[in-house]
Design an enzyme around this catalytic site. Structure first.
Site, PDB file in Angstrom:
ATOM      1  N   ARG A   1       0.804  -1.235   0.000  1.00 27.62           N
ATOM      2  CA  ARG A   1       0.000   0.000   0.000  1.00 27.62           C
ATOM      3  C   ARG A   1       0.824   1.266   0.000  1.00 27.62           C
ATOM      4  O   ARG A   1       0.377   2.323   0.439  1.00 27.62           O
ATOM      5  CB  ARG A   1      -0.968   0.020   1.186  1.00 27.62           C
TER       6      ARG A   1
ATOM      7  N   LYS B   1       2.035  11.698 -10.676  1.00 25.40           N
ATOM      8  CA  LYS B   1       1.218  10.802 -11.506  1.00 25.40           C
ATOM      9  C   LYS B   1       2.057   9.589 -11.872  1.00 25.40           C
ATOM     10  O   LYS B   1       3.136   9.727 -12.459  1.00 25.40           O
ATOM     11  CB  LYS B   1       0.806  11.507 -12.793  1.00 25.40           C
TER      12      LYS B   1
ATOM     13  N   GLU C   1       8.569  19.774 -24.368  1.00 28.26           N
ATOM     14  CA  GLU C   1       7.801  19.991 -23.135  1.00 28.26           C
ATOM     15  C   GLU C   1       8.268  21.261 -22.407  1.00 28.26           C
ATOM     16  O   GLU C   1       7.470  21.939 -21.753  1.00 28.26           O
ATOM     17  CB  GLU C   1       7.900  18.779 -22.203  1.00 28.26           C
TER      18      GLU C   1
ATOM     19  N   LYS D   1       6.256  23.330 -13.365  1.00 30.37           N
ATOM     20  CA  LYS D   1       5.472  22.100 -13.141  1.00 30.37           C
ATOM     21  C   LYS D   1       5.035  22.032 -11.675  1.00 30.37           C
ATOM     22  O   LYS D   1       3.875  21.736 -11.371  1.00 30.37           O
ATOM     23  CB  LYS D   1       6.307  20.873 -13.532  1.00 30.37           C
TER      24      LYS D   1
ATOM     25  N   GLU E   1      -5.547  17.225 -10.613  1.00 26.34           N
ATOM     26  CA  GLU E   1      -6.069  17.570 -11.932  1.00 26.34           C
ATOM     27  C   GLU E   1      -7.586  17.720 -11.984  1.00 26.34           C
ATOM     28  O   GLU E   1      -8.295  17.011 -12.686  1.00 26.34           O
ATOM     29  CB  GLU E   1      -5.609  16.553 -12.992  1.00 26.34           C
TER      30      GLU E   1
ATOM     31  N   ARG F   1      -4.261  22.049 -13.650  1.00 26.92           N
ATOM     32  CA  ARG F   1      -3.273  21.065 -14.109  1.00 26.92           C
ATOM     33  C   ARG F   1      -3.513  20.690 -15.570  1.00 26.92           C
ATOM     34  O   ARG F   1      -2.612  20.282 -16.279  1.00 26.92           O
ATOM     35  CB  ARG F   1      -3.289  19.817 -13.205  1.00 26.92           C
TER      36      ARG F   1
ATOM     37  N   ASN G   1      -1.693  20.160 -20.574  1.00 23.12           N
ATOM     38  CA  ASN G   1      -2.069  19.433 -21.789  1.00 23.12           C
ATOM     39  C   ASN G   1      -2.046  20.318 -23.037  1.00 23.12           C
ATOM     40  O   ASN G   1      -2.501  19.888 -24.099  1.00 23.12           O
ATOM     41  CB  ASN G   1      -3.458  18.813 -21.635  1.00 23.12           C
TER      42      ASN G   1
ATOM     43  N   HIS H   1      -1.510  18.837 -26.411  1.00 26.63           N
ATOM     44  CA  HIS H   1      -1.652  17.387 -26.288  1.00 26.63           C
ATOM     45  C   HIS H   1      -2.917  16.822 -26.907  1.00 26.63           C
ATOM     46  O   HIS H   1      -2.953  15.639 -27.244  1.00 26.63           O
ATOM     47  CB  HIS H   1      -1.535  16.962 -24.815  1.00 26.63           C
TER      48      HIS H   1
ATOM     49  N   HIS I   1      -2.057  13.775 -29.224  1.00 27.50           N
ATOM     50  CA  HIS I   1      -2.547  12.401 -29.030  1.00 27.50           C
ATOM     51  C   HIS I   1      -3.163  11.858 -30.317  1.00 27.50           C
ATOM     52  O   HIS I   1      -3.006  10.678 -30.637  1.00 27.50           O
ATOM     53  CB  HIS I   1      -3.539  12.339 -27.872  1.00 27.50           C
TER      54      HIS I   1
ATOM     55  N   HIS J   1       6.597  11.181 -28.824  1.00 24.18           N
ATOM     56  CA  HIS J   1       5.635  12.027 -28.122  1.00 24.18           C
ATOM     57  C   HIS J   1       6.010  13.511 -28.198  1.00 24.18           C
ATOM     58  O   HIS J   1       5.171  14.349 -28.535  1.00 24.18           O
ATOM     59  CB  HIS J   1       5.508  11.566 -26.674  1.00 24.18           C
TER      60      HIS J   1
HETATM   61  N1  LIG Z   1       3.734  10.912 -14.931  1.00 20.97           N
HETATM   62  C1  LIG Z   1       3.613  12.005 -15.637  1.00 20.97           C
HETATM   63  O1  LIG Z   1       3.172  13.050 -15.170  1.00 20.97           O
HETATM   64  C2  LIG Z   1       4.071  11.993 -17.068  1.00 20.97           C
HETATM   65  C3  LIG Z   1       4.217  13.184 -17.776  1.00 20.97           C
HETATM   66  C4  LIG Z   1       4.709  13.137 -19.070  1.00 20.97           C
HETATM   67  C5  LIG Z   1       5.026  11.915 -19.646  1.00 20.97           C
HETATM   68  N2  LIG Z   1       4.850  10.768 -18.942  1.00 20.97           N
HETATM   69  C6  LIG Z   1       5.207   9.463 -19.506  1.00 20.97           C
HETATM   70  O2  LIG Z   1       6.597   9.450 -19.780  1.00 20.97           O
HETATM   71  C7  LIG Z   1       6.860   8.493 -20.784  1.00 20.97           C
HETATM   72  C8  LIG Z   1       7.882   9.052 -21.739  1.00 20.97           C
HETATM   73  O3  LIG Z   1       9.082   9.291 -21.035  1.00 20.97           O
HETATM   74  P1  LIG Z   1      10.472   9.470 -21.794  1.00 20.97           P
HETATM   75  O4  LIG Z   1      10.298  10.387 -22.920  1.00 20.97           O
HETATM   76  O5  LIG Z   1      11.463   9.784 -20.751  1.00 20.97           O
HETATM   77  O6  LIG Z   1      10.715   8.046 -22.475  1.00 20.97           O
HETATM   78  P2  LIG Z   1      11.502   6.737 -22.014  1.00 20.97           P
HETATM   79  O7  LIG Z   1      11.446   6.507 -20.567  1.00 20.97           O
HETATM   80  O8  LIG Z   1      11.021   5.654 -22.905  1.00 20.97           O
HETATM   81  O9  LIG Z   1      13.018   7.063 -22.422  1.00 20.97           O
HETATM   82  C9  LIG Z   1      13.332   7.314 -23.767  1.00 20.97           C
HETATM   83  C10 LIG Z   1      14.510   6.463 -24.247  1.00 20.97           C
HETATM   84  O10 LIG Z   1      15.722   6.994 -23.743  1.00 20.97           O
HETATM   85  C11 LIG Z   1      16.517   5.976 -23.143  1.00 20.97           C
HETATM   86  N3  LIG Z   1      17.265   6.661 -22.072  1.00 20.97           N
HETATM   87  C12 LIG Z   1      16.754   7.235 -20.975  1.00 20.97           C
HETATM   88  N4  LIG Z   1      17.689   7.921 -20.321  1.00 20.97           N
HETATM   89  C13 LIG Z   1      18.843   7.769 -21.006  1.00 20.97           C
HETATM   90  C14 LIG Z   1      20.157   8.264 -20.832  1.00 20.97           C
HETATM   91  N5  LIG Z   1      20.474   9.121 -19.854  1.00 20.97           N
HETATM   92  N6  LIG Z   1      21.091   7.868 -21.726  1.00 20.97           N
HETATM   93  C15 LIG Z   1      20.761   7.068 -22.773  1.00 20.97           C
HETATM   94  N7  LIG Z   1      19.529   6.597 -22.992  1.00 20.97           N
HETATM   95  C16 LIG Z   1      18.575   6.954 -22.117  1.00 20.97           C
HETATM   96  C17 LIG Z   1      15.559   4.927 -22.721  1.00 20.97           C
HETATM   97  O11 LIG Z   1      16.150   3.650 -22.680  1.00 20.97           O
HETATM   98  C18 LIG Z   1      14.487   5.004 -23.818  1.00 20.97           C
HETATM   99  O12 LIG Z   1      14.861   4.216 -24.901  1.00 20.97           O
HETATM  100  C19 LIG Z   1       5.511   8.139 -21.405  1.00 20.97           C
HETATM  101  O13 LIG Z   1       5.138   6.857 -20.990  1.00 20.97           O
HETATM  102  C20 LIG Z   1       4.559   9.169 -20.834  1.00 20.97           C
HETATM  103  O14 LIG Z   1       3.259   8.676 -20.676  1.00 20.97           O
HETATM  104  C21 LIG Z   1       4.394  10.788 -17.673  1.00 20.97           C
HETATM  105 ZN   LIG Z   2       3.667  15.387 -22.958  1.00 17.69          ZN
END
Ligand SMILES: NC(=O)c1ccc[n+]([C@@H]2O[C@H](COP(=O)([O-])OP(=O)(O)OC[C@H]3O[C@@H](n4cnc5c(N)ncnc54)[C@H](O)[C@@H]3O)[C@@H](O)[C@H]2O)c1
Ligand SMILES: [Zn+2]
Length: 362
Positions: free
Chosen positions: A121, A143, A185, A227, A237, A241, A245, A248, A252, A265
């Site tokens: 939990r 999130k 972003e 942020k 949200e 918040r 978006n 977005h 999407h 993305h």
């Molecule tokens: N929780 C939230 O509020 C929130 C907000 C925005 C996005 N997201 C989520 O985030 C995700 C996208 O995150 P992302 O863009 O970081 O993608 P990701 O985590 O897939 O990383 C992108 C790529 O970079 C590589 N990588 C990461 N760090 C590295 C480094 N320092 N050196 C070399 N390679 C590296 C990873 O292996 C991967 O292939 C999505 O799933 C999205 O839904 C969440």
């Molecule tokens: Zn985004």
């Protein structure tokens, strides 16, 4: 070193931004979750590059470290991925007070965060983001969650980290295309809240792309501050918040209609922001000079400003589907003036189609 404090009613935490912070990860974790043992869960690609240093830092702070790796990529942000983390936690008999550390991008942070939110939990979570997107966006705000076949991010929780530890030097190994996505972003944050940040990105783009440490600290600090401010105003949200978006709704639909892996993305967000600012200008209540300024900056960053898009009906269907799955009606976050946005619903379809046309290449 820069510290941004996220002050929420139930808990407050620090986001620490410091070149070399990875080597002090153990001290940071110990400061918020002193315990004999911890779990270090890393993106497998990141683990190869930075895992040994993170583990050594935790061990030298006195932690016995249980390690597991997550297969890289959005396709592995699943309940099966979470189950593997539960197995590792249960196998090592980690307890309620044992911290869990997420080392990787947003995929890792979301997946590990969901495991931390639900194991026993809820156990302390430390985010150690390694992509620019994760540093400025996903690691802050609580999130967490995973995808299911029915849609993205439909299973999840709000689980704030106990600390976020950001070492901008790990961006040295991040593929350039991923860095550009993170910048999308950052531009989003600037447009919705901070004209001065937009000017900073325009001015310092060369230094940012050269990964100059001092400029990266400043870039990340300013973005985390935005942020954090939005999250502090509206943790779960129900209101502002949604401003995050911006771009977005269009993004999407672009992602949903593009072939898998064809568009990232952040690239879709860049295009989406352009379409949203065109839409606002066309509706007559957005800054008329923003589309050109955005187009120039996205181009300078190396992000696409046009894309091959399906016809209007297919895009309408994708936006309607997104809305149906998430609930509610199609909502556009549109700029009113630079640094300020408003949410608009029931926008005339003709105006939306004209906005699509502005970013369509074929
Ligand atoms: N929780 C939230 O509020 C929130 C907000 C925005 C996005 N997201 C989520 O985030 C995700 C996208 O995150 P992302 O863009 O970081 O993608 P990701 O985590 O897939 O990383 C992108 C790529 O970079 C590589 N990588 C990461 N760090 C590295 C480094 N320092 N050196 C070399 N390679 C590296 C990873 O292996 C991967 O292939 C999505 O799933 C999205 O839904 C969440
Ligand atoms: Zn985004």
């Amino acid at each position: 070193v820069a510290v941004v404090r996220v002050d929420l009613p139930e808990r407050a935490y620090d986001v620490v931004i410091e070149p070399g912070a990875l080597d002090r990860l153990g001290e940071h974790v110990r400061a918020v979750a002193p315990h004999a043992r911890c779990a270090l869960f890393a993106d497998a690609a990141v683990a190869r590059l930075w895992g040994a240093r993170a583990a050594a830092a935790l061990e030298s702070a006195g932690f016995a470290v249980t390690r597991a790796e997550l297969e890289p990529g959005e396709a592995h942000k699943t309940l099966a991925g979470v189950q593997r983390l539960y197995d590792a936690l249960l196998g090592a008999r980690l307890e309620r007070r044992s911290p869990v550390i997420a080392l990787g991008g947003g995929v890792t942070g979301d997946t590990v965060g969901f495991a931390a939110a639900t194991y026993l939990r809820g156990v302390p979570l430390v985010q150690c983001p390694t992509t620019l997107l994760a540093m400025v966006d996903s690691s802050v705000g609580g999130k967490v969650g995973v995808n299911v076949p029915q849609g993205k991010n439909l299973i999840g929780a709000f689980w704030q980290p106990a600390r976020v530890v950001i070492d901008p030097l790990v961006l040295r190994t991040l593929p350039a295309r991923e860095l550009r996505c993170g910048l999308a972003e950052c531009i989003k944050h600037a447009v919705i809240r901070d004209p001065e940040l937009l000017a900073f990105i325009e001015r310092e783009l060369g230094a940012i792309r050269a990964l100059e440490p001092a400029v990266l600290v400043e870039l990340v600090r300013r973005n985390v501050a935005i942020k954090a401010a939005v999250v502090m105003q509206d943790e779960t949200e129900t209101g502002v918040r949604a401003h995050l978006n911006f771009g977005h709704t269009f993004a999407h639909a672009i992602e949903a209609t593009a072939g898998y892996g064809e568009i990232l993305h952040g690239e879709a967000v860049g295009l989406g922001m352009l379409a949203a600012s065109e839409l606002a200008a066309k509706l007559g209540d957005g800054p008329t000079d923003l589309p050109a300024r955005l187009r120039a900056l996205l181009g300078a960053v190396g992000l696409p400003t046009r894309a091959a898009l399906p016809d209007g009906a297919a895009l309408d269907a994708a936006m309607a589907h997104d809305k149906k799955v998430a609930g509610g009606s199609i909502r556009f976050v549109l700029p009113r003036r630079l640094g300020e946005v408003q949410v608009r619903e029931r926008v005339a379809p003709d105006a939306v189609h004209a906005a699509w046309a502005a970013i369509r290449s074929s």
